[in-house]
Motif scaffolding. Sequence first.
Motif: not given
Lengths: 192, 501, 331
Positions: C38, C28, C33, C24-25
């Motif tokens: 981010s 991310r 994105q 997940t990290d």
Amino acid sequence: MMSEVPSDRAATTGRPRPRPAHLSKGALVVPAVLVVLGIFLVVGTATMDVVGEGGLFGPTVMPWAVAAICFVVAVFLAVDILRPRPEYDPAFGAGSRAATDSSDGSYEAGPDTVNAPAVGTAIGGVVVFIAVLPWLGWILSATLLFTAVAIALGNRKFVTCLLAGLALASVIQIVFSGLLGISLPAGFVGGF
Amino acid sequence: MEQLSNLIGGFGDILSPSALLFVLIGALLGTAVGVLPGLGSAMAVALLLPLTFVLEPTNALIMFTGIYFGGLFGDSISGILMNTPGNSTAIASAFEGYRMAQSGRAAQALATAAIGAFIGGTVASVLVVFFAPTLAELATGFGPAEFFALAVLAFIAISAVVTDSAVRGLAALAIGLVLAMIGIDQPTGTARFSFGSSALLDGIPIVVITVSLLALGEVFHQAAKASGSGTQDTVLPSGRPWLSGSEFRAALPAWLRGTGYGLPFGVIPAGGAEVPTFLSYGTERRLDRRRAKPMFGRGAIQGVAGPEAAGNATAGTAMGALLALGLPTSATAALLLAAFQQYGLQPGPLLLERSGDIVWPLLAGFFLAMVVLLILNLPFAPLWAQLLRVPKSYLYAGIAVFASFGVYAAGASIIDLVIMLVIGVLGLAMRLYDIPIAPVLIAVILGPLAEYSLRDAMANSENDPAVLVSSPITIGLYVLLLAGLGFAAWRRVAERRRADV
Amino acid sequence: MPRRRVVATLGILLVAALAVTAFTDAARSGEGQAARASLTLIAPAAAGGGWDLVAREGQQAMRTGNIVNTVQVVNIPGAAGTIGLNQLAGLTGQGTTMMVTGTVMLGGISQSGSAISMQDTTPIARLAEDFEVIAVPAESPFRTFDDFVQAWAANPAAVPIGGGSAGGIDHMVAAQMAQAAGVPVETVQYTAHAGGGELTLSLLSTAAGTVGVGISGYNDFADLVDSGQLRVLAVVAPERLAGIDAPTMTELGLPEVDLVNWRGLVAPQGITDAQRTELEQIVREMVATESWSEAVERNRWVRSEIYGEDFEEFLVEEQGRIDALLEELGL
């Protein structure tokens, strides 16, 4: 790790033993590396695009000096490795080619044996790690690296290795990327 | 004793439960980052700086000292346990520390390092509190000629003791000199040996060389020695957890000598903490040879105690130089400077007059951080040592992963990883064929210092060689060097005579 | 052995949980994105360097101002920032990354003859600049800038000048001064120092072989000037600087010495106009935060914000000037 060169004096008594690894022909790799480094310096210095004048000691003085050191040390080291050692070679054949060869043969079976497949696996693991890192991302690449090294060191529980590697890689990702903000390659996972 | 009362006032400001909590958190975080190879104290401070921004000044600064000194305590832990020093300042203590761990004395080595770091750091902090301006004066006596003399002295002093075979030591030294020369030449900006590759322009980072030679080389070497039988052997039992009385007595003089080496180097902006740690290592090893039962090479406690104390003493006085002169002599110091400025502190000669209310708590924080770290590290030593109970295959696999992580994180560069692999294989060859590794690292650290300071000294004095021996400091250093060489020669002759009888 | 099975199951569950969190990290932190969610700031210098400071101050301002959710700083040190520039050039089309840049990088590009230049980036904004000063130790025989120039012109080799890395802004200012003062540029004895701290110490040092004249950003010298250990002979700025009693180069009759040390942000090439506008907007919001104002004051920067096209034109012009100057220097 620094290793002590065994004292010659201690070895004079007792029956002749096989030549240790650092005096075997294989050890000539080190002088060879020095020669290669010396050539690297000579080529690099000769083709160097020197900026400005650089004064009396320009940027090329130190490289020439170190290149000279490389060649001289390579010669001395090669002599040191190859020179006859009565304490290791059979006494009657001291210094002869044949004696050196036979000691090489017995060295193969000695305690210094290099486990070549294991070294290959470990090095291969690092090579693969570097190659796949940008595509697979940190977590999977590091898992592979962990597994390869563990197998190289004799571990045969493949599944456990994979799981342990995955756990370690994940912890590093969570702590350093998640909590501290160091960027690690996400690989294809980042595409989502 | 105005300083003393000020310092006590400073303690009064910080001895609260909340301050203790912050110093504790800082110490833990700092240690965690310090442990990892490649992430030195500069990285620790940079990463954790934002955390301190949200706190009020005293708590933030105190947490900060915890991080700073925590990083210094942490970097020797991985060196001792896994031969993977977290920072170049921990290289020297890793040599004997790793051997101690390999012979079942990991906990003692860790305790020795922790106490050494404590002693070095505390003595340095005392000096900073009372003599910071005087220390700053000392620094102004140094110029390139002095640095050159220092580098030559360190080269000879260290190289002579780290190896038994001169030709093998020289081979290693040559390899190190070559590695150190790659990259942009500082005085002229000429690109040396980068062969057009922009990745090599800045040279090979010392941390990459260290991690590759020590950690990855060791992993490959373990593979080379692997029996292939698939046994799940561990390195060894971790042994007795505490230092015995005799171990303590053996380490004590080494701690003090190491501290003595480290103190002056913090204010000299050259060579960093690596030079005194290696000088201390060299001294301890030399002293060890005269003992009835030499321990170096088998895990000598002095070999951990001396360098560790030297490293932290340097860090302590470096902080003093930063506060007294406002000179950031290292990347870590530059970051600290930024942090201080965040709170309106402008380090420099006027610091104490201007912002005493914040500096004294900060100085008191040094001592507090040191005590907290000692309390944290001593009981943790046996716990850390349990890590060696992990089966060898997993332990070294973990080391390989951590080494790769450290190298990647330091520069976010795949090329660094390739360099790591090449130097790691070189490290394997050196281990297999008994070429010592310490001289490589010594050359990497001292080589550029010697070269650049010699060239600067000559160029800035219109190429007059007299500049090299123009000050009492240079003459003193060369006299020391000659005396040392003479003594060594005399001893060798004396020993040979004895052996012949 | 049920117990072993339980332990094994728990272990696998634990690893699975860790892996899911980690992935997940990773997802991310990965690309793809919006910049608001981010953002990555590349500091093309090591932790603790000048550009690193800009990146970290910016990160702080974006965080406290709630401008961007997560901001991470990546250090890619080396070769006057050109290593970072090379990496940025490879991130074509990524609208979530910006890199800190400045005068020194233009010098680096010119010097390394690198194939990649500012043309391969999308300029976003110039942020702030700081001014170079020429300083001497308090006991120096040079009381005024003219004293220094006279001695310098008479024998350039005997007056070593110190500053930062070879080919960096300090070196270029030394070259501009030489040109303006009629000193042959190739005779300038310039000594490169690893940082402001080393340079200051070299100035203060009484040992032989150290430099007697230093060029650096005012911030490096400020406190020692206040305490009287250093004396500023001249400032390279359009107007006098607050708190220093020293003439500008224009006052001294050398208006051609005019290099300033600016810092800015650039994004990778090939980003969409929408992404470019978004990044510009983020920067505009960032420089409006209180946190950034404090950073500017603390670091003695001077705001000099220009955006987009203006910044692009500025970059082209500045690069041309610096190329010419470095050629003169033989770098």
